[in-house]
Design an enzyme around this catalytic site. Sequence first.
Site, mmCIF file in Angstrom:
data_model
loop_
_atom_site.group_PDB
_atom_site.id
_atom_site.type_symbol
_atom_site.label_atom_id
_atom_site.label_comp_id
_atom_site.label_asym_id
_atom_site.label_seq_id
_atom_site.Cartn_x
_atom_site.Cartn_y
_atom_site.Cartn_z
ATOM 1 N N CYS A 173 0.800 -1.234 0.000
ATOM 2 C CA CYS A 173 0.000 0.000 0.000
ATOM 3 C C CYS A 173 0.829 1.278 0.000
ATOM 4 O O CYS A 173 0.305 2.349 -0.258
ATOM 5 C CB CYS A 173 -0.931 0.011 1.202
ATOM 6 S SG CYS A 173 -2.162 -1.284 1.140
ATOM 7 N N PHE A 225 -10.528 -4.141 0.588
ATOM 8 C CA PHE A 225 -9.760 -3.801 -0.613
ATOM 9 C C PHE A 225 -10.629 -3.658 -1.864
ATOM 10 O O PHE A 225 -11.597 -4.394 -2.061
ATOM 11 C CB PHE A 225 -8.640 -4.827 -0.839
ATOM 12 C CG PHE A 225 -7.430 -4.560 0.020
ATOM 13 C CD1 PHE A 225 -7.490 -4.728 1.389
ATOM 14 C CD2 PHE A 225 -6.248 -4.108 -0.533
ATOM 15 C CE1 PHE A 225 -6.392 -4.448 2.198
ATOM 16 C CE2 PHE A 225 -5.139 -3.838 0.259
ATOM 17 C CZ PHE A 225 -5.204 -4.014 1.629
ATOM 18 N N HIS A 315 -2.786 7.598 3.780
ATOM 19 C CA HIS A 315 -3.296 6.364 3.152
ATOM 20 C C HIS A 315 -4.423 5.781 4.020
ATOM 21 O O HIS A 315 -4.183 5.414 5.184
ATOM 22 C CB HIS A 315 -2.175 5.332 3.005
ATOM 23 C CG HIS A 315 -2.702 3.973 2.645
ATOM 24 N ND1 HIS A 315 -3.403 3.743 1.484
ATOM 25 C CD2 HIS A 315 -2.670 2.786 3.309
ATOM 26 C CE1 HIS A 315 -3.777 2.468 1.445
ATOM 27 N NE2 HIS A 315 -3.349 1.861 2.539
ATOM 28 N N ASN A 348 -9.979 0.515 0.231
ATOM 29 C CA ASN A 348 -8.517 0.588 0.203
ATOM 30 C C ASN A 348 -8.038 -0.027 -1.120
ATOM 31 O O ASN A 348 -8.128 -1.235 -1.302
ATOM 32 C CB ASN A 348 -7.962 -0.187 1.419
ATOM 33 C CG ASN A 348 -6.442 -0.227 1.452
ATOM 34 O OD1 ASN A 348 -5.772 0.200 0.511
ATOM 35 N ND2 ASN A 348 -5.899 -0.759 2.541
HETATM 36 C C1 LIG Z 1 -11.734 -3.744 9.610
HETATM 37 C C2 LIG Z 1 -12.240 -2.754 10.643
HETATM 38 C C3 LIG Z 1 -12.947 -1.623 9.937
HETATM 39 C C4 LIG Z 1 -13.239 -3.512 11.547
HETATM 40 O O1 LIG Z 1 -13.590 -2.688 12.632
HETATM 41 P P1 LIG Z 1 -14.628 -3.140 13.780
HETATM 42 O O2 LIG Z 1 -14.805 -1.949 14.651
HETATM 43 O O3 LIG Z 1 -15.808 -3.779 13.161
HETATM 44 O O4 LIG Z 1 -14.052 -4.292 14.617
HETATM 45 P P2 LIG Z 1 -12.699 -4.910 15.061
HETATM 46 O O5 LIG Z 1 -11.559 -4.006 14.779
HETATM 47 O O6 LIG Z 1 -12.930 -5.319 16.452
HETATM 48 O O7 LIG Z 1 -12.588 -6.194 14.086
HETATM 49 C C5 LIG Z 1 -13.653 -7.130 13.919
HETATM 50 C C6 LIG Z 1 -13.131 -8.532 14.150
HETATM 51 O O8 LIG Z 1 -12.072 -8.784 13.232
HETATM 52 C C7 LIG Z 1 -10.859 -9.045 13.936
HETATM 53 N N1 LIG Z 1 -9.771 -8.403 13.214
HETATM 54 C C8 LIG Z 1 -9.583 -7.079 13.010
HETATM 55 N N2 LIG Z 1 -8.479 -6.879 12.282
HETATM 56 C C9 LIG Z 1 -7.964 -8.094 12.019
HETATM 57 C C10 LIG Z 1 -6.844 -8.545 11.311
HETATM 58 N N3 LIG Z 1 -6.026 -7.693 10.719
HETATM 59 N N4 LIG Z 1 -6.607 -9.865 11.241
HETATM 60 C C11 LIG Z 1 -7.450 -10.767 11.832
HETATM 61 N N5 LIG Z 1 -8.555 -10.383 12.507
HETATM 62 C C12 LIG Z 1 -8.794 -9.079 12.611
HETATM 63 C C13 LIG Z 1 -11.075 -8.448 15.324
HETATM 64 O O9 LIG Z 1 -10.268 -9.105 16.264
HETATM 65 C C14 LIG Z 1 -12.544 -8.707 15.544
HETATM 66 O O10 LIG Z 1 -12.751 -10.061 15.897
HETATM 67 P P3 LIG Z 1 -13.934 -10.518 16.873
HETATM 68 O O11 LIG Z 1 -15.195 -10.124 16.163
HETATM 69 O O12 LIG Z 1 -13.768 -11.991 16.962
HETATM 70 O O13 LIG Z 1 -13.713 -9.801 18.149
HETATM 71 C C15 LIG Z 1 -11.090 -2.204 11.526
HETATM 72 O O14 LIG Z 1 -10.594 -3.248 12.365
HETATM 73 C C16 LIG Z 1 -9.975 -1.648 10.691
HETATM 74 O O15 LIG Z 1 -10.074 -0.628 10.022
HETATM 75 N N6 LIG Z 1 -8.816 -2.291 10.827
HETATM 76 C C17 LIG Z 1 -7.603 -1.929 10.086
HETATM 77 C C18 LIG Z 1 -7.538 -2.762 8.869
HETATM 78 C C19 LIG Z 1 -6.123 -2.882 8.330
HETATM 79 O O16 LIG Z 1 -5.271 -3.548 8.963
HETATM 80 N N7 LIG Z 1 -5.830 -2.241 7.214
HETATM 81 C C20 LIG Z 1 -4.513 -2.280 6.648
HETATM 82 C C21 LIG Z 1 -4.559 -2.951 5.342
HETATM 83 S S1 LIG Z 1 -2.959 -3.077 4.713
HETATM 84 C C22 LIG Z 1 -2.569 -1.566 4.095
HETATM 85 O O17 LIG Z 1 -3.378 -0.702 3.980
HETATM 86 C C23 LIG Z 1 -1.183 -1.313 3.715
HETATM 87 C C24 LIG Z 1 -0.279 -2.450 3.367
HETATM 88 O O18 LIG Z 1 0.289 -2.979 4.304
HETATM 89 O O19 LIG Z 1 0.005 -2.762 2.185
#
Ligand SMILES: CC(C)(COP(=O)(O)OP(=O)(O)OC[C@H]1O[C@@H](n2cnc3c(N)ncnc32)[C@H](O)[C@@H]1OP(=O)(O)O)[C@@H](O)C(=O)NCCC(=O)NCCSC(=O)CC(=O)O
Length: 398
Positions: A173, A225, A315, A348
């Site tokens: 990303c 994504f 980002h 994303n």
């Molecule tokens: C996806 C979300 C919108 C979901 O938000 P919510 O408020 O609904 O809830 P939450 O965060 O508690 O997540 C919901 C459930 O998913 C799980 N969960 C969250 N993130 C996880 C992950 N990365 N891997 C595995 N499980 C995951 C939580 O533990 C939870 O489990 P349970 O329900 O069992 O409690 C948020 O978590 C978010 O924005 N996260 C960041 C996403 C991310 O990592 N983006 C980067 C992409 S890479 C990028 O951009 C750049 C790159 O590296 O190339």
Amino acid sequence: MVLLGNLTASPAAAVIRQAQRADGPASVLAIGTANPANCVLQQEYADYYFRVINAEHDTKLKSKLHRICKSSAIKKRYFYHTDEMLRDHPELIDRTLPSLDTRMGIATTAVPELAAAAATKAMAEWGRPATDVTHLIVGTYCGAHMPGADVRLASLLGLAPSVRRTMLYLNGCNSGATALRVAKDIAENNRGARVLVVCAELTLILLRAPEDEADKATLIMQALFGDGAAAVIVGADVNRGSVECPLFEMVAASQAVIPESERAAAGRLGEDGLLFRPAVEMTTLIRENVEQCLVEALAPLGLSGGWNRLFWAVHPGGRAILDGVEAVLRLDSEKLAASRHVLSEYGNMSGPTVIFVLDEIRRRRGELGVGRDGLGVLLGLGPGISVETIVLHATGNY
Ligand SMILES: CC(C)(COP(=O)(O)OP(=O)(O)OC[C@H]1O[C@@H](n2cnc3c(N)ncnc32)[C@H](O)[C@@H]1OP(=O)(O)O)[C@@H](O)C(=O)NCCC(=O)NCCSC(=O)CC(=O)O
């Protein structure tokens, strides 16, 4: 002869080297974006996804995905893949079947075509002929071909055979920011250079069914994504009276890796396509380290602290990442409005996303907290965890 320590340089060589450098800073001269036609509303995505992976019976995982989609702050996303394509290629869904050949085969033409759609718009805004592009930088995680998507793109756009190409594969990303940083160095070190930067991504490379009931990482990826491409023309020393119009001067660029974060955003290309898993800790690691990275990048420029004086093109990796950056930098709510808007409208899209955000900022400059001195930061985030920081000056020529 001039003596430089134990080195010796001839004045003639020094003059030749100096003549190759641009006088002014690199600037963003034009921006173009594109998306494929197939649009899926986020509120319908869980139904769509469980239908195309033939798992409508799995109501527990489906409602989990529906809940993640609801809290994702995304309204819609665009995809190159269609129902027909997935019907014709069950291997794209069934993770026990090898699918890399199929994915790469589709990407061979689809990535350069989407890239060309964005680049054509940027070049139309730029106003000069395609043969005036001197350098081409292409970033994608969708494929790893030889020759690369850059060669096919150059041919689609009618660039000169002498165009100097750089291909960035699998940078993740941060690739949009990385490509812009490299373009800045090229433009400032090659007088007259006009660099076309293009990032194009298709989620086709990472589409898959969850492994089992516990596979939340796959659900997160599928929920966030989307597909898109973005292009920028970068160049220095715009002549008075030229058709070119600098939008943002590129003041400084740097990159840092968050210590001990290597496993937080890891991926690999395999028989089943690109398996990329951002870890749950990614959000926390960014929140805990981003301010220090920014201080290290901006303090030498006399710009650290007072983050609300700047405009921000961050980002939008996910809603939680934006919330974390906003909270830790104590940003006023309008500062990330462009990032949140792009996340909402497209999801994303990996590398191209931050360029979409920059495009949004130039369109809505007045509303989006571009201060009087016009300084801002483009923040790329990706595997590493890599933090790319580009300091920009908004010229006001929109
Ligand atoms: C996806 C979300 C919108 C979901 O938000 P919510 O408020 O609904 O809830 P939450 O965060 O508690 O997540 C919901 C459930 O998913 C799980 N969960 C969250 N993130 C996880 C992950 N990365 N891997 C595995 N499980 C995951 C939580 O533990 C939870 O489990 P349970 O329900 O069992 O409690 C948020 O978590 C978010 O924005 N996260 C960041 C996403 C991310 O990592 N983006 C980067 C992409 S890479 C990028 O951009 C750049 C790159 O590296 O190339």
